[in-house]
Scaffold this motif. Structure first.
Motif: not given
Lengths: 181, 240
Positions: B148-159
């Motif tokens: 899974q990609d790390p969230l980093g500076d994003r607000l949201f990440a879906d799978f």
């Protein structure tokens, strides 16, 4: 519940019963498909194809006793031209979620590679036989079906099963046949 | 040469995945030649992981109590006890060809809607979702969390939210969305293609939502704690 009872429900459209039959027979179908194709991933896909085909033809098939003879019938058909079979069900197979992390474990990978290597060796040997004889020999060696059931699966008389089996034995006489039969 | 070499057992979890995909396929369009309407496989391949699908095979009306808004957390003791027993059974049934690791036991997020509770367990290698309804407990899971990609500076990440499935009986369809969400986000609302507006549950930086239909997740709206919209994005969220 017996296969026959579950199949009665399947014919009525109860997919849950079909799920039970899948759990019961998927491994046997997989083993057959792997031995026929020599590729683990292909064999996994073909298990899905076999059961989708089985479902599609559910209203025209009557099961007496075990569903396995019919599953082998379908599996034989799809493995004869597995590229076409997989292409036909490409959309459905594409929806199957990707493999889990346990793929990456060395032991599992080694087991699969080993199984693929051994099945390919066998395929290479059996390809020396005429296709008709080979399919009888394979069905005899890789399933628990009786000769009468093999005849049913292959759509040939029992006598023909016996004669082809005998011919296959003669053709590949030696250690190969002795171990198999 | 032995022409009947031993064939290893299929991984039980993999078998279940195949079974669910099969049952979904045969239940969704029984009377159509559906294979001619090819779904682009790239939509599935491109995604990092797997949306998890749960079902309640013995409950013919499992979604009757479903609500678009999760309810306030109730007593989790019986839920965690039931789910824990199911995880124990999962571990006991792994067999020689199953995963080498035990099922995860760390609770990441709990989503409660009506009389149904979904618990997301997270471990180093895998994730398990436990759905407890009055009809019983069901479980599904996946591995490769390391991918899974790390969230980093994003607000949201879906799978991979677009997988649609039916339950075993073909009666109750469910779609589950999991993902990561920034601490700056106070509320996540998922819009589905069939018109549902589902508020997700947030916990420990993770987001969890499910809805009783085959409608794909279409958009996500992210709000801060004050109710101000931070971002609206189509799902899957592309801005990696």
């Amino acid at each position: 519940m017996t296969d026959e009872e579950l199949w009665g429900q399947v014919r009525a459209g109860v997919s849950e019963a079909f799920g039970q039959l899948f759990e019961r027979h998927a491994q046997a179908v997989f083993a057959y498909c792997l031995r026929r194709t020599g590729t683990w991933a292909v064999a996994e896909d073909l298990v899905s194809v076999v059961f989708m085909e089985t479902w599609r033809k559910r209203t025209s098939v009557t099961v007496e006793g075990s569903l396995l003879p019919w599953l082998y019938t379908v599996a034989l058909g799809v493995t004869r031209n597995h590229q076409r079979a997989r292409k036909r069900y490409k959309a459905a197979l594409g929806k199957v979620p990707p493999q889990h992390a346990d793929d990456d474990h060395a032991d599992d990978v080694a087991r699969r590679v080993d199984a693929e290597a051994k099945t390919r060796e066998v395929i290479a040997e059996l390809e020396k036989l005429p296709a008709a004889d080979r399919e009888v020999l394979e069905m005899s060696a890789w399933s628990d079906l009786s000769q009468a059931q093999i005849a049913q699966v292959l759509g040939i008389p029992v006598g023909t099963v016996k004669s082809r089996l005998a011919r296959a034995q003669r053709t590949v006489r030696g250690a190969l046949v002795e171990e198999a039969l | 040469m032995n022409i009947t070499p031993d064939i290893p057992q299929l991984d039980p979890m993999r078998l279940q995945v195949r079974k669910h995909a099969l049952l979904n396929e045969i239940s969704s369009k029984p009377s159509r030649r559906w294979w001619r309407f090819t779904v682009p496989a790239t939509a599935l391949v491109a995604a990092v992981a797997v949306t998890l699908v749960l079902w309640t095979p013995t409950n013919q009306d499992a979604s009757a109590a479903w609500t678009a808004e999760p309810r306030a957390p109730g007593d989790l003791t019986p839920v965690l006890a039931d789910c824990g027993r199911t995880l124990d059974q999962h571990d006991a049934g792994r067999g020689v060809n199953g995963p080498d690791w035990p099922a995860p036991r760390d609770v990441a997020v709990v989503d409660q809607r009506g009389d149904m509770t979904m618990v997301q367990y997270i471990g180093p290698q895998s994730e398990m979702l436990c759905l407890r309804t009055p009809a019983g407990v069901d479980m599904n899971g996946r591995g490769k969390l390391q991918d899974q990609d790390p969230l980093g500076d994003r607000l949201f990440a879906d799978f991979l939210p677009s997988v649609r499935m039916h339950d075993v009986g073909g009666r109750n369809a469910m779609t589950v969305l999991t993902g990561w969400v920034s601490r700056a986000v106070g509320k996540v609302v998922i819009s589905t293609e069939d018109g549902l507006e589902v508020t997700a549950t947030i916990g420990n930086g993770r987001v969890l939502a499910w809805w009783p239909s085959l409608g794909k997740a279409k958009d996500v709206r992210l709000y801060d704690e004050a109710g101000v919209v931070l971002q609206t994005a189509p799902i899957p969220v592309k801005s990696r």
